[in-house]
Design a protein around this motif. Structure first.
Motif, PDB file in Angstrom:
ATOM      1  N   SER B 191       0.675  -1.542   0.146  1.00 19.32           N
ATOM      2  CA  SER B 191       0.358  -0.135  -0.010  1.00 19.32           C
ATOM      3  C   SER B 191       0.324   0.934  -0.254  1.00 19.32           C
ATOM      4  O   SER B 191       2.241   1.524   0.144  1.00 19.32           O
ATOM      5  CB  SER B 191      -1.222   0.210   1.533  1.00 19.32           C
ATOM      6  OG  SER B 191       0.383   0.534   2.172  1.00 19.32           O
ATOM      7  N   SER B 212      -2.205   0.119  -5.981  1.00 15.80           N
ATOM      8  CA  SER B 212      -3.125   1.152  -6.057  1.00 15.80           C
ATOM      9  C   SER B 212      -4.761   0.676  -6.366  1.00 15.80           C
ATOM     10  O   SER B 212      -5.987   1.302  -6.085  1.00 15.80           O
ATOM     11  CB  SER B 212      -3.218   1.728  -7.258  1.00 15.80           C
ATOM     12  OG  SER B 212      -2.345   1.097  -8.046  1.00 15.80           O
ATOM     13  N   TRP B 213      -4.843  -0.552  -6.442  1.00 13.20           N
ATOM     14  CA  TRP B 213      -6.004  -1.525  -5.835  1.00 13.20           C
ATOM     15  C   TRP B 213      -6.322  -1.713  -4.909  1.00 13.20           C
ATOM     16  O   TRP B 213      -8.197  -2.068  -4.146  1.00 13.20           O
ATOM     17  CB  TRP B 213      -6.549  -2.727  -6.639  1.00 13.20           C
ATOM     18  CG  TRP B 213      -6.855  -2.484  -8.431  1.00 13.20           C
ATOM     19  CD1 TRP B 213      -5.591  -2.085  -9.805  1.00 13.20           C
ATOM     20  CD2 TRP B 213      -7.843  -2.615  -8.712  1.00 13.20           C
ATOM     21  NE1 TRP B 213      -6.441  -1.754 -10.941  1.00 13.20           N
ATOM     22  CE2 TRP B 213      -7.361  -2.162 -10.098  1.00 13.20           C
ATOM     23  CE3 TRP B 213      -9.207  -2.642  -8.191  1.00 13.20           C
ATOM     24  CZ2 TRP B 213      -8.444  -1.373 -10.998  1.00 13.20           C
ATOM     25  CZ3 TRP B 213     -10.364  -2.245  -9.420  1.00 13.20           C
ATOM     26  CH2 TRP B 213      -9.528  -1.520 -10.837  1.00 13.20           C
ATOM     27  N   PRO B 215      -7.801  -1.818  -0.914  1.00 14.39           N
ATOM     28  CA  PRO B 215      -8.672  -0.406  -0.473  1.00 14.39           C
ATOM     29  C   PRO B 215      -7.774   0.560   0.954  1.00 14.39           C
ATOM     30  O   PRO B 215      -7.744   1.279   1.607  1.00 14.39           O
ATOM     31  CB  PRO B 215      -9.476  -1.744   0.119  1.00 14.39           C
ATOM     32  CG  PRO B 215     -10.021  -2.795  -0.529  1.00 14.39           C
ATOM     33  CD  PRO B 215      -7.985  -2.744  -0.306  1.00 14.39           C
ATOM     34  N   HIS B 218      -5.716   3.252  -0.295  1.00 22.36           N
ATOM     35  CA  HIS B 218      -7.140   4.291  -0.528  1.00 22.36           C
ATOM     36  C   HIS B 218      -7.356   5.300   0.911  1.00 22.36           C
ATOM     37  O   HIS B 218      -7.615   5.894   0.945  1.00 22.36           O
ATOM     38  CB  HIS B 218      -8.775   3.918  -1.007  1.00 22.36           C
ATOM     39  CG  HIS B 218      -8.129   3.816  -3.069  1.00 22.36           C
ATOM     40  ND1 HIS B 218      -7.881   4.692  -3.462  1.00 22.36           N
ATOM     41  CD2 HIS B 218      -8.113   2.480  -2.745  1.00 22.36           C
ATOM     42  CE1 HIS B 218      -7.036   4.423  -4.364  1.00 22.36           C
ATOM     43  NE2 HIS B 218      -7.058   3.120  -4.272  1.00 22.36           N
ATOM     44  N   GLN B 234     -11.439  10.387  -5.643  1.00 23.26           N
ATOM     45  CA  GLN B 234     -11.188   8.753  -5.473  1.00 23.26           C
ATOM     46  C   GLN B 234     -10.992   7.500  -4.889  1.00 23.26           C
ATOM     47  O   GLN B 234     -11.813   6.684  -4.447  1.00 23.26           O
ATOM     48  CB  GLN B 234      -9.911   8.314  -6.701  1.00 23.26           C
ATOM     49  CG  GLN B 234     -10.402   7.325  -7.075  1.00 23.26           C
ATOM     50  CD  GLN B 234      -8.719   6.813  -7.377  1.00 23.26           C
ATOM     51  OE1 GLN B 234      -7.428   8.004  -7.373  1.00 23.26           O
ATOM     52  NE2 GLN B 234      -8.064   5.986  -8.567  1.00 23.26           N
ATOM     53  N   SER B 235      -9.967   8.056  -3.266  1.00 20.03           N
ATOM     54  CA  SER B 235      -9.955   7.039  -2.371  1.00 20.03           C
ATOM     55  C   SER B 235     -11.484   7.454  -1.652  1.00 20.03           C
ATOM     56  O   SER B 235     -11.315   6.492  -0.896  1.00 20.03           O
ATOM     57  CB  SER B 235      -8.997   8.016  -1.269  1.00 20.03           C
ATOM     58  OG  SER B 235      -7.809   7.867  -2.216  1.00 20.03           O
ATOM     59  N   VAL B 238     -13.692   4.649  -3.368  1.00 17.60           N
ATOM     60  CA  VAL B 238     -12.927   3.536  -2.756  1.00 17.60           C
ATOM     61  C   VAL B 238     -13.555   3.031  -1.608  1.00 17.60           C
ATOM     62  O   VAL B 238     -14.516   1.753  -1.357  1.00 17.60           O
ATOM     63  CB  VAL B 238     -11.050   2.872  -3.555  1.00 17.60           C
ATOM     64  CG1 VAL B 238     -11.831   1.741  -2.805  1.00 17.60           C
ATOM     65  CG2 VAL B 238     -11.313   3.509  -4.803  1.00 17.60           C
ATOM     66  N   GLY B 241     -17.532   2.980  -1.443  1.00 18.53           N
ATOM     67  CA  GLY B 241     -17.948   1.361  -2.267  1.00 18.53           C
ATOM     68  C   GLY B 241     -16.866   0.287  -1.574  1.00 18.53           C
ATOM     69  O   GLY B 241     -17.923  -0.640  -0.781  1.00 18.53           O
ATOM     70  N   CYS B 242     -15.799  -0.005  -0.809  1.00 15.11           N
ATOM     71  CA  CYS B 242     -15.740  -1.660   0.176  1.00 15.11           C
ATOM     72  C   CYS B 242     -15.704  -1.901   1.109  1.00 15.11           C
ATOM     73  O   CYS B 242     -17.020  -2.640   0.963  1.00 15.11           O
ATOM     74  CB  CYS B 242     -14.304  -0.979   0.240  1.00 15.11           C
ATOM     75  SG  CYS B 242     -12.648  -1.664  -1.052  1.00 15.11           S
TER      76      CYS B 242
END
Lengths: 254, 269
Positions: B191, B212-213, B215, B218, B234-235, B238, B241-242
């Motif tokens: 990370s 970058s994927w 979580p 982010h 963006q973070s 993410v 959403g997660c």
């Protein structure tokens, strides 16, 4: 949400288990079981370890839901109207569930809050219930400091805080000495008599059964008998419940 | 059921979590010592080796300690989220999970309350850490401390929901060691907590993509930006959403009809 009135009428069973079956993989733990418990009665469920008592209790308390059959508490379907059903139900699980680090007062307050009681209701009821079991002076003690029998009585007091009309007790006397066992049983019987709470008391100890008790005998996931203990004896042609149980199931029990 | 009932239930769960926290002070200390060791020793050692150029949200050159602080905040949240997953497994074995689940309130609400309660305790630890870090001259803008609250809380519930999801899948208590090795360490190291993503890209494009994927990246970036009074859109997306996905799956995992309780039976964990 149901529109039925909030108060159970006299004909509604405190607990109605209808055609319930449950399997873990291939192992059938509860096989087509059905029975009714009338409000305000003290019913004993007798079965050896592994007979399916705890699975059945988990289905009644909605820890999990049966794919076949139905469980109703005062008419409310546990799977579909779980909120109404569970608010009428008090449970004492087989494993002790009190947090040892908390004080008695904190444990009771946690439970009361989970059931949405107000601070005042919790305080008053805790004091009253503890006085009834002779532990009023232990409110501020840690659970750790109490004996096994006292903890069990507190678990019963806790389960009564939200004033359930049906109580399930899953082998509550396991691990207790003879005196505490007798005391706990007679306390539960008294509660049933005086408060009108229907009790379902699961045990594998035959000496806890009175001849006049409504009795359910569970064996290998099946309900082998549903009637008075006295009738079981008569049907099996013996004088004692122990002998009758042995004849019925083919197993010698404690 | 009235909102008051819901509120009382939440209060009860938060209070119990707080009491548990008070009784397990050693756990609190351990959770604090871990990131402090990283800050005092690891960061000091790497300061000379790793130069961090000016990257947003920073406006000047920063010391390595400053760079990894948001990552260490993330570490506290990550460990706590997983530890509360451990306590869920433990609770299930000890039966107090049953006490919680026979409450008449909906199960998703009970689990969410539990998650929120655990996250609030995490936040307490995060701010204790930030206070000590301040003495170590890690001084984000004063308002940043306030702006970071929602970012920290969102990250905490996201990681907690992941822990909850894992707890519905893990079979036994012992498997927590496995969670350490297969979840916590990979998530933390792959990370942006310890090194900026562009640095990772220089050495391994693959690792860069994984990071970058991740979580957790982010979560860390969300906190980093918020601490410096910026929003990383963006973070934020993410992490939100997660959280939704993890929480949804966790509630399914604890569903009485099909979840973990139903498969494993009453006595087993």
């Amino acid at each position: 949400m149901s529109l039925t009135s909030d108060k159970p009428d006299a004909e509604t069973a405190a607990l109605e288990v209808d055609n319930v079956r449950y399997a873990f993989g291939d192992r059938v733990a509860v096989d087509d079981i059905g029975f009714r418990i009338a409000p305000g009665t003290f019913t004993i469920m007798l079965g050896l370890n592994g007979a399916g008592k705890t699975t059945l209790f988990s289905l009644i308390t909605r820890l999990f839901v049966a794919r076949q059959g139905r469980v109703r508490i005062f008419g409310y379907d546990v799977a579909r109207q779980s909120s109404q059903a569970l608010s009428r139900l008090g449970v004492v699980f087989q494993q002790p569930t009190l947090d040892q680090d908390l004080t008695v007062r904190q444990s009771l307050r946690y439970h009361g809050r989970l059931h949405g009681l107000s601070r005042r209701e919790i305080r008053e009821r805790s004091e009253r219930e503890l006085a009834r079991i002779g532990l009023a002076d232990r409110l501020n003690d840690r659970v750790r400091a109490l004996s096994g029998g006292q903890r069990r009585r507190i678990e019963i007091a806790r389960a009564l805080l939200h004033r359930p009309q049906l109580m399930l007790l899953d082998e509550p006397t396991v691990g207790l000495d003879v005196d505490s066992r007798t005391a706990l049983l007679s306390y539960a019987r008294k509660l049933c008599r005086e408060d009108g709470v229907a009790m379902l008391w699961a045990t594998h100890l035959i000496d806890e059964v009175d001849p006049d008790d409504p009795l359910l005998v569970l064996h290998r996931g099946r309900l082998e008998m549903d009637g008075r203990a006295r009738e079981l004896c008569r049907a099996q042609g013996t004088d004692e419940v122990a002998g009758a149980f042995q004849k019925l199931t083919g197993v010698e029990a404690g | 059921m009235s909102p008051v009932v819901y509120l009382r239930c939440l209060l009860g769960i938060v209070e119990r979590e707080a009491l548990r926290f008070v009784h397990q002070r050693t756990r609190f200390l351990a959770a604090l010592v871990r990131p402090l060791v990283w800050l005092f020793i690891f960061a000091a050692g790497f300061r000379a080796i790793l130069g961090v150029s000016i990257i947003p949200p920073y406006e000047t050159y920063i010391l390595y300690e400053t760079y990894i602080t948001p990552g260490l905040l993330g570490m506290i949240l990550l460990f706590n989220g997983m530890q509360s997953s451990l306590s869920m497994v433990y609770d299930r074995e000890m039966g107090s999970m049953k006490t919680l689940l026979v409450s008449p309130l909906p199960r998703w609400y009970l689990l969410s309350s539990k998650l929120l309660a655990g996250s609030l305790v995490s936040l307490l630890q995060v701010y204790t850490f930030l206070a000590i870090a301040y003495l170590w001259e890690i001084e984000p803008p004063p308002l940043g401390y306030l702006a970071a609250v929602p970012a920290l809380l969102l990250s905490a519930v996201m990681l907690g929901a992941l822990g909850l999801l894992l707890s519905s899948v893990i079979k036994q208590l012992e498997n927590f060691a496995g969670v350490m090795n297969f979840v916590i360490f990979p998530m933390f190291f792959a990370s942006s907590a310890l090194y900026p993503l562009w640095r990772i890209n220089e050495s391994s494009a693959l690792l860069y993509h994984i990071a970058s994927w991740n979580p957790f990246t982010h979560a860390v970036e969300l906190i980093r930006y918020a601490l410096y009074l910026e929003i990383n859109g963006q973070s934020l997306a993410v992490v939100t959403g997660c959280f939704g996905v993890f929480m949804g799956l966790a509630v399914l995992g604890y569903d009485p009809g099909r979840g973990v309780m139903a498969r494993r039976g009453p006595g087993a964990s």
